[in-house]
Design an enzyme around this catalytic site. Sequence first.
Site, PDB file in Angstrom:
ATOM      1  N   CYS A  18      -0.941   0.427  -3.707  1.00 33.98           N
ATOM      2  CA  CYS A  18      -1.026   1.326  -2.559  1.00 33.98           C
ATOM      3  C   CYS A  18      -0.749   2.769  -3.003  1.00 33.98           C
ATOM      4  O   CYS A  18      -1.564   3.355  -3.687  1.00 33.98           O
ATOM      5  CB  CYS A  18      -0.112   0.837  -1.448  1.00 33.98           C
ATOM      6  SG  CYS A  18      -0.704   1.336   0.172  1.00 33.98           S
ATOM      7  N   HIS A  46      -1.717  -4.594  -0.711  1.00 32.44           N
ATOM      8  CA  HIS A  46      -0.425  -5.088  -1.209  1.00 32.44           C
ATOM      9  C   HIS A  46      -0.536  -6.555  -1.633  1.00 32.44           C
ATOM     10  O   HIS A  46      -0.290  -7.445  -0.811  1.00 32.44           O
ATOM     11  CB  HIS A  46       0.634  -4.966  -0.110  1.00 32.44           C
ATOM     12  CG  HIS A  46       1.048  -3.560   0.158  1.00 32.44           C
ATOM     13  ND1 HIS A  46       2.075  -2.952  -0.525  1.00 32.44           N
ATOM     14  CD2 HIS A  46       0.580  -2.638   1.018  1.00 32.44           C
ATOM     15  CE1 HIS A  46       2.233  -1.706  -0.080  1.00 32.44           C
ATOM     16  NE2 HIS A  46       1.326  -1.490   0.858  1.00 32.44           N
ATOM     17  N   GLU A  51       1.455  -8.227  -3.317  1.00 30.48           N
ATOM     18  CA  GLU A  51       2.764  -8.903  -3.401  1.00 30.48           C
ATOM     19  C   GLU A  51       3.053  -9.789  -2.190  1.00 30.48           C
ATOM     20  O   GLU A  51       3.897 -10.670  -2.255  1.00 30.48           O
ATOM     21  CB  GLU A  51       3.896  -7.886  -3.604  1.00 30.48           C
ATOM     22  CG  GLU A  51       4.226  -6.991  -2.419  1.00 30.48           C
ATOM     23  CD  GLU A  51       3.419  -5.691  -2.372  1.00 30.48           C
ATOM     24  OE1 GLU A  51       2.289  -5.676  -2.897  1.00 30.48           O
ATOM     25  OE2 GLU A  51       3.906  -4.701  -1.801  1.00 30.48           O
TER      26      GLU A  51
END
Length: 539
Positions: free
Chosen positions: A384, A510, A512
Amino acid sequence: MNKRSKPTKYIFITGGVVSSLGKGLSAASLGALIEARGLTVTFIKMDPYINVDPGTMNPTQHGEVFVTDDGAETDLDLGHYERFTRKRMGRRNNFTAGQVYDSVITKERKGEYLGGTVQVIPHITNEIKDRIRALDGDAEVVIIEVGGTVGDIESLPFLEAIRQLRLEIGPQDCVSIHVTLIPFIKAAGELKTKPTQHSVAALRTLGLQADILLCRSETPVPMEQKKKIALFCNVAREHVISATDVKSIYNLPLAFHEEGLDEVVLNQLSIWAREPDLSPWNRISSVVSDPDGELRIGIVGKYVDLAESYKSLNESLTHGGIEHRHKVNLSFLDAEVLEKEGLKALEEVDAILVPGGFGKRGIEGKILAARYARENKVPYFGICLGMQVAVIEFARNVAGLKAANSTEFDEASPNPVIALLPEQRDITDKGATMRLGAYPCELVEGSNSIDAYGQSEIQERHRHRYEFNNDFRDTLTEKGLRVAGICPGRDLVEVVELPDHPWFVGCQYHPEFKSRPFKAHPLFSAFVKAAIENKKTRS
Ligand code: GLN
């Protein structure tokens, strides 16, 4: 699922004595054990604060904001729930007191209460119960975690709602677990049970009897103490579960199972289920206790004091490590310190990651970190904001774009190469809207990313306002920046890479949020692999 023949079972989890006892991880681990026994499970996190969601809260206060596929900004515990189970969370799995009051007040303004006085009981508690019951049928077991600690004024309506629900549902279909602390007092050389007795008594005055106690302590709670706790807290001896600190959070399901937690929970809920299949957890546990090697990754960020701010990120790196049988050590490096004091700290790490972030502070330090990684061929992963700074760095130092030199941070356009979309610009006064939740992305042949994913069509979660500015796309790609992923239909740049580099990937989304301990996210797996290789060449 036919609700009448198979009622939904509820597990309520409250916390006592102190905060930060790991209620969320306990809920997630119990969910994992229930799934391992072949049942389906879902979760609700109820947060007693007044904010409508954690989206606007400072991560140093609240920890990470976890983003779901449906674009909700939620509590970080939802991240634990997703990482420990197969269930995907969404908007309905987390609500706050703020949301509850907001709905009730909106209904009141619409006249839905027909002129009656609107009160905490029954209107607020009914709204809480409705939100819990909205998940009936979503899974066989619903685990409901109440945020905060018993005794807080704010959590009272939530505990009252649970009391009422237990009565409505009946004792065979619900169980209350209280997570509590058994502190070790050095001077006395003893584990102390009194705070737990008080906490359970406080619950009782609210009409709630804890059925199972999950006792957090530094050392295992001996049988004698367990018996004492059982007697004073009015629970069965087998229902006093010792929960000591573990080396890795992924050992928790195994540790709880050893203590018999899943067994007593299911007995209490009158569920017959097979023995759990714990082989995936055993595999992880064996890697964690005996890795083939170690490596160090530098995270260049702003909220470096609080690892909680980057929870999913840290876990994803651990998952990447597990996949390659390595222990991943993290160095949190403050971008502002790098900017002021130089990049020496980057020499100590095998790879560099710049995570997401908001605001101007630290941006120049992050740009320096991206430059260092590019020039020294150190694996770089930009997420990001981390992707955006890599683009600015490339525009400045490789493409020689003068415009990108600007350090004026303007809300509408933090840098010419990273900007709001034209349709967002009109609404900047009120704050531009964020791109939130899952969006499709198409990866480009021959890129590191498509290699990592092994497929071209992916879906990832977003949480940002700014985008790669397409006005500069041709200029930057002509100078060698590879656009490796595009959001189809909208033509937004989602992934950038450097072709002449061992591994340099920036993504606007993202990743993650979608990594799992059993199956690391492809980009984290590839990044850790690149770090291991870099470490080999360095030594
Ligand atoms: N502040 C940047 C944006 O809004 C990046 C956001 C992020 O990293 N999550 O686009």
